[in-house]
Write an enzyme that holds these catalytic residues in place. Structure first.
Site: not given
Ligand code: NAP
Length: 453
Positions: A40, A45, A48, A176, A180, A434, A439
């Site tokens: 984080c 986080c 980022k 995410y 992002e 407002h 709102e």
């Molecule tokens: P994620 O949310 O699990 O997304 C993974 C993405 O990769 C999905 O779009 C998935 O597609 C795709 N994917 C998975 N395997 C693949 C493959 N073999 N080939 C092609 N595409 C594939 O993972 P993440 O974005 O890496 O984030 C990880 C964690 O970090 C999340 O659980 C989140 O909670 C946390 N995070 C939170 C924040 C925040 O709170 N703002 C910010 C960053 C990270 P499908 O949808 O088709 O499965």
């Protein structure tokens, strides 16, 4: 040396657990092999969000013109942003260190491996003993090594080490992280191609919100390649050539893969010590974050429950309260307010419409889509969207979904209302502020959809 508690991992969950346990009088040690603060603070986080702020100035400069400002050719310097961002990350790391030291936690720098359920060896040299052990080692980006040229791709950890702004970027994934970072690069002026295998981005979020976000990404100029995977990456003199499953070739300076994260369970001696992993390779724990070995606990992403910083902190705190404070506290893993810091951002809490319909078929859906007041003069085309889901049987609001400026902040506050089981009548009785975007949430008079009539 024997401690009451040894924590492996100095990220959000581990640091919170260590400090709270020490506050109860426990003798605590924490072992970290990289940097204090975890994903984080160091490569997630916080850096980022600083980059998200940097990227949104592009829109501010654009909008300023409509308000009478002359903003001639603003220029962005990646090196300055990276230097200032890293300074802040360094500062925060020192704050983490200082807080642990003030709490009386002994910090060990090195790699920890379990010898047995009560003994740890650090860097294969120094042994320490623990009455209780907490595994809080987090997770790391999944690396998919199956395609030719995979070694030419980078992950989110590498992204934070980039010393120059890539001009042409291919991002794979639609979770995410992919979204992002793709938005950051897009608004900083890079040419961004987002490649994702499904039809829609952000699986698991409210479908309508997912559609709205896709429209906004298109509006921002991002190139979307849905239903596609990368099949090959080749290095050419002019950069990387990226082949997609449909035969399209893209040209890029970097290929950023953000296809999920996996728990850090390797090289810790977990299996040798007899600690069970679940079928996703995460440390298996019960509602008290306790593993199958009664003196070993685990919190945060290494348990792959709800992989968000505030949840790791909550789990770490509850663990320390239970084991060292004599308070029986479990963590509620439902009703999780969350934000996705795309531009525009998403804020959400509660059930999606699809989920809500399963439990509450008599569901009223209130929606509002509008151009924010600021955009009426600036000409910015982006829209704000709000959706409230109301269980008609008892008038309780069971879901909030939003996209637009500051909706992450809103999801935090609406989260309190949902935690208190707020009714639609309570929202209606709340006086509007407002003129604000929020709102709209207290002035939605008639449902757009009435399911189950
Ligand atoms: P994620 O949310 O699990 O997304 C993974 C993405 O990769 C999905 O779009 C998935 O597609 C795709 N994917 C998975 N395997 C693949 C493959 N073999 N080939 C092609 N595409 C594939 O993972 P993440 O974005 O890496 O984030 C990880 C964690 O970090 C999340 O659980 C989140 O909670 C946390 N995070 C939170 C924040 C925040 O709170 N703002 C910010 C960053 C990270 P499908 O949808 O088709 O499965």
């Amino acid at each position: 040396m024997t401690y009451d508690l040894v924590v492996i991992g100095g990220g959000s969950g581990g640091v919170r657990a260590a400090r709270i346990a020490a506050g109860y009088g426990a003798r605590v040690a924490l072992v970290e092999e990289y940097r204090l603060g975890g994903t984080c603070v160091i490569r997630g986080c916080v850096p980022k969000k600083l980059m998200v702020y940097a990227s949104r100035f592009a829109i501010e400069f654009d909008e300023a013109r409509g308000y009478g400002w002359s903003v001639d050719a603003p220029r962005f310097n990646w090196e300055t942003l990276v230097k200032n961002r890293d300074q802040e990350v360094d500062r925060l790391e020192q704050v983490y260190r200082g807080n642990l030291e003030k709490s009386g936690v002994q910090i060990y720098e090195g790699h920890a491996r379990l010898v047995d359920a009560n003994t740890i060896v650090i860097n294969e040299q120094e042994k320490i003993s623990a009455k209780t052990l907490l595994i809080a080692t987090g997770a790391r980006p999944v690396s998919d090594t199956r395609i030719p040229g995979h070694e030419l791709c980078i992950d989110s950890n590498d992204f934070f080490k980039l010393t120059r702004q890539p001009k042409r970027v291919v991002v794979q994934g639609a979770g995410y992280i992919a979204l992002e970072l793709a938005c950051v690069l897009q608004h900083l002026g890079s040419e961004v191609h987002l490649v994702y295998r499904s039809d829609l981005v952000l699986r698991g979020f409210d479908d309508e919100l997912r559609h709205q976000l896709v429209e906004e990404l298109k509006l921002s100029g991002m190139n979307l390649h849905h239903g596609q995977v990368i099949t090959k990456v080749i290095k050419k003199p002019e950069g990387l050539e990226v082949s997609l499953g449909n035969g399209v070739s893209l040209h890029a300076d970097i290929v950023l893969k953000a296809i999920g994260r996996q728990p850090n369970t390797e090289n810790l001696g977990l299996q040798e010590a007899g600690i069970e992993l679940n079928d996703q390779g995460a440390v298996a724990v019960n509602e008290w974050s306790q593993t199958n070995l009664p003196c070993v606990y685990a919190v945060g992403d290494v348990t792959n429950r709800v992989n968000l910083t505030p949840m790791a902190i909550r789990e770490g705190h509850a663990f320390a309260d239970n084991v060292f404070g004599g308070k029986a506290i479990t963590v509620n893993h439902s009703l999780v307010p969350t934000a996705v810091f795309t531009t525009p951002e998403l804020g959400t809490v509660g059930l999606t419409e699809e989920q809500a319909l399963v439990s509450y078929p008599r569901l009223d859906v209130y929606k509002s889509s509008f151009r924010p007041l600021k955009a009426t003069v600036s000409g910015h085309a982006s829209r704000t969207f709000f959706k409230l889901l109301v269980n008609r049987d008892n008038d309780e609001i069971v879901g909030f979904h939003s996209i637009g400026p500051d909706t992450g902040e809103m999801s935090q506050l609406i989260g309190i209302a949902l935690q208190m089981k707020a009714t639609k009548a309570a929202f209606d009785a709340t006086l509007a502020v407002h003129p604000t975007a929020a709102e709209e949430l207290v002035t939605m008079r008639s449902p757009s959809i009435r399911h189950g009539l």
